[in-house]
Design a protein around this motif. Sequence first.
Motif, short mmCIF file in Angstrom:
data_model
loop_
_atom_site.label_atom_id
_atom_site.label_comp_id
_atom_site.label_asym_id
_atom_site.label_seq_id
_atom_site.Cartn_x
_atom_site.Cartn_y
_atom_site.Cartn_z
N ASP A 74 0.83 -1.21 0.00
CA ASP A 74 0.00 0.00 0.00
C ASP A 74 0.87 1.26 0.00
N LEU A 75 1.94 1.23 0.79
CA LEU A 75 2.83 2.39 0.87
C LEU A 75 3.54 2.62 -0.46
N LEU A 76 4.06 1.57 -1.06
CA LEU A 76 4.75 1.71 -2.35
C LEU A 76 3.77 2.19 -3.42
N THR A 115 4.28 5.79 -5.34
CA THR A 115 4.54 5.78 -6.79
C THR A 115 3.42 6.42 -7.59
N GLU A 116 2.33 6.81 -6.93
CA GLU A 116 1.27 7.52 -7.66
C GLU A 116 1.81 8.83 -8.23
N GLU A 117 2.70 9.48 -7.48
CA GLU A 117 3.28 10.74 -7.93
C GLU A 117 4.78 10.75 -7.61
N PRO A 118 5.58 10.05 -8.41
CA PRO A 118 7.03 10.03 -8.15
C PRO A 118 7.60 11.45 -8.15
N GLY A 119 8.44 11.72 -7.17
CA GLY A 119 9.04 13.05 -7.05
C GLY A 119 8.27 14.00 -6.18
N VAL A 149 -2.56 5.47 3.72
CA VAL A 149 -2.11 4.07 3.78
C VAL A 149 -2.64 3.34 5.02
N TRP A 150 -2.76 4.06 6.12
CA TRP A 150 -3.23 3.42 7.34
C TRP A 150 -4.69 3.76 7.59
N ASP A 151 -4.97 4.91 8.15
CA ASP A 151 -6.37 5.21 8.48
C ASP A 151 -6.53 6.70 8.67
N ALA A 152 -7.66 7.22 8.22
CA ALA A 152 -7.92 8.66 8.34
C ALA A 152 -7.97 9.09 9.80
N ASN A 153 -8.29 8.16 10.70
CA ASN A 153 -8.40 8.50 12.12
C ASN A 153 -7.21 7.98 12.93
N ALA A 190 11.88 -0.95 5.15
CA ALA A 190 11.69 -2.23 4.46
C ALA A 190 11.68 -2.05 2.94
N LEU A 191 11.00 -1.01 2.48
CA LEU A 191 10.95 -0.75 1.04
C LEU A 191 12.33 -0.37 0.50
#
Length: 228
Positions: free
Chosen positions: A158-160, A164-168, A180-184, A198-199
């Motif tokens: 999810d993080l990757l 990568t949706e917007e590199p840079g 990636v985790w939660d809005a709250n 890890a990535l």
Amino acid sequence: MHVLLVEDDEPVAESLRRGLKRYGFEVDWVSTGAAALAHSGPYDVVLLDLGLPDTDGLDVCKALRGRGDVPIIVISARSDETDRVVGLELGADDYVSKPFGVREVIARIRAVMRRVQPRTAAAETGADQYGARLTVDRKAARVHVDGEEVALAPKEYDLLAFLTEEPGALMSREQIMEAVWDANWFGPTKTLDVHVAALRRKFAGVVAIEAVRGVGFRLEIVKDAESA
């Protein structure tokens, strides 16, 4: 990303517009269903209030869905489950009940955009290519380097996928945690650092994830990865 905001309550609309702009969104605001249907500018997602002064927002939702696959997120003070179900049946991709926070709306937008990715041009190949070596298949939730699949924990993927949706682009810790985790999420963000580490190990020489102190992270595709 361009948002069409359909909301007749000016204070709510202005608050949303300011909040979205802080996160880099472009926002076009209209206050009636007729204006929404007449809007000719490009947009990537629609935030649609159901309580419009000239027509029922559900009718606007149905009309917009009939025109194409642009994601629609219904925002409404109506808490009745029937309205929620009908909205989704008419083609809405998500439903947010008032009162809500801007951060919740942004998290919903990002989640919806990830879910509808297969409906975009990327679906033609089923995967997005980043540089010469990295492939992210959002439809199958799989990642390959040099044609070999990389084993990732769910949140690592999810993080990757998010970065990568917007590199840079520089993404704040708050943006990443919400998406990636939660809005709250109110816990420590140490888990983010662990997943970034890890990535970095798994994609050394393929992507570089730069930490910007006090802000967040920026992912770059390593252009000379073939020789790394």
